[in-house]
Scaffold this active site. Structure first.
Site, PDB file in Angstrom:
ATOM      1  N   LYS A 114      42.277  48.484  74.455  1.00  0.00           N
ATOM      2  CA  LYS A 114      40.878  48.698  74.069  1.00  0.00           C
ATOM      3  C   LYS A 114      40.455  47.584  73.119  1.00  0.00           C
ATOM      4  CE  LYS A 114      38.259  52.183  71.489  1.00  0.00           C
ATOM      5  NZ  LYS A 114      38.142  53.626  71.255  1.00  0.00           N
TER       6      LYS A 114
HETATM    7  C1  5RP Z   1      39.072  54.138  65.983  1.00  0.00           C
HETATM    8  C2  5RP Z   1      38.957  54.134  67.437  1.00  0.00           C
HETATM    9  C3  5RP Z   1      37.840  54.849  67.955  1.00  0.00           C
HETATM   10  O1  5RP Z   1      38.235  55.766  68.929  1.00  0.00           O
HETATM   11  C4  5RP Z   1      36.831  53.982  68.613  1.00  0.00           C
HETATM   12  O2  5RP Z   1      36.913  52.630  68.324  1.00  0.00           O
HETATM   13  C5  5RP Z   1      35.556  54.472  68.260  1.00  0.00           C
HETATM   14  O3  5RP Z   1      34.708  54.360  69.272  1.00  0.00           O
HETATM   15  P1  5RP Z   1      33.270  53.799  68.941  1.00  0.00           P
HETATM   16  O4  5RP Z   1      33.455  52.450  68.310  1.00  0.00           O
HETATM   17  O5  5RP Z   1      32.645  53.694  70.302  1.00  0.00           O
HETATM   18  O6  5RP Z   1      32.585  54.790  68.051  1.00  0.00           O
HETATM   19  O7  5RP Z   1      39.727  53.614  68.171  1.00  0.00           O
HETATM   20  O8  5RP Z   1      39.502  52.953  65.540  1.00  0.00           O
END
Ligand code: 5RP
Length: 301
Positions: free
Chosen positions: A208
């Site tokens: 991710k």
């Molecule tokens: C925390 C994470 C979160 O799940 C994610 O990054 C959050 O999602 P968004 O940025 O879309 O609110 O990995 O570090």
């Protein structure tokens, strides 16, 4: 040979069909870089990523593991449960899974397995926060671990990931590496290439990252496993839909979105609009029209 199968003198043609002229097909798995996993791991990945579109819409609401009850997540039972049926996978902590998510929910679960520091401390100082045994017990489809490339505790966070990869390989549980960008670091393609590639090289099944407007296609091209994007800070809905479209058009295998869904004015309509962009290739403008009309529909509780 059992009586029924034994050929007799009068048998002209067996009623069995072996299709001897049709070679068995050997199909490759639909996700890039994922052919060499074991069956169980790919079966789990196929629950997260839709085998028809090859993409996923994950709903991330694990923010509480370091931020506490942040905006939109004060009451997960009230604000998030209505969104769950629209997510291919939920990204959450084991605490929320056990305390709030009904076990009859059968979509995929990607469970956060690292943690430790709160927003009051050095965030990169994480440790493994969930055993693989517990992940298996909760029947999750993957575990997620934060990796802080360039962070103060870079090596420790990479070691958290590689330990989870070793344990996950034993049980057929894929590891999602979440690349965390420190406050002082440039959020650009160069950083995302470095971070995502390190995670993939060291065994993450998927990664991710944040979307970056310049050169994101080089991030997906140089990462040998699927990439999903985080949504990041709340944007106006049309912009968030455009970001999802741009990311997918530039090689992302979907989104793992949190705030841009659960902080939207109409979260149920928003997650459906994101699905249209990611799975159906709908233009962001048409998906936004869909959002505008879906948000007028009365919501069932
Ligand atoms: C925390 C994470 C979160 O799940 C994610 O990054 C959050 O999602 P968004 O940025 O879309 O609110 O990995 O570090």
């Amino acid at each position: 040979m059992p009586e029924a199968d034994a050929p007799t003198k009068n048998d002209k043609k067996s009623d069995k069909e072996f299709y001897v002229d049709v070679p068995q097909e050997s199909r490759s798995f639909f996700l890039k870089g994922s052919n060499a996993h074991d069956w169980g791991m790919n079966n789990r990945l196929a629950r997260i990523f839709n085998p028809q579109s090859g993409k996923t819409v994950m709903l991330a609401f694990d923010h509480g593991y370091f931020q506490g009850p942040t905006t939109g997540l004060e009451r997960v039972d009230i604000t998030i449960l209505p969104l769950c049926p629209y997510a291919d996978a939920l990204m959450l902590t084991r605490g929320i899974l056990r305390s709030v998510i009904p076990p009859a929910f059968t979509n995929a679960v990607v469970m956060r397995a690292s943690g430790g520091p709160s927003i009051l401390k050095e965030l990169s100082n994480e440790q493994i926060a969930c055993s693989m045994e517990d992940a298996v017990r909760m029947n999750v489809s993957a575990v997620a671990v934060q990796v802080f490339i360039g962070g103060e505790f870079e090596t420790q966070s990479v070691a958290n990931m590689t330990r989870l990869v070793d344990q996950g390989n034993r049980h057929g549980i894929p590891v999602l590496a979440v690349t965390a960008v420190g406050k002082d670091m440039a959020r650009d393609a160069k950083y995302m290439r470095l971070a995502s590639r390190i995670c993939a090289e060291l065994g993450a099944a998927f990664v991710k990252t944040y979307y970056v407007p310049e050169g994101f296609e080089t991030v997906t091209a140089s990462c040998p496993v699927p990439i999903v994007i985080a949504g990041g800070k709340k944007l106006p809905e049309l912009e968030a839909l455009r970001m999802a479209r741009d990311a997918v058009a530039q090689g992302a295998a979907g989104v793992d979105m949190g705030r841009n869904i659960f902080q939207a004015e109409a979260p149920v309509a928003m997650i459906q609009a994101v699905r249209k962009v990611v799975h159906e290739n709908m233009s962001p403008e048409h998906a936004f029209d869909f959002y505008q009309s879906a948000k007028k529909q009365p919501r069932k509780r």
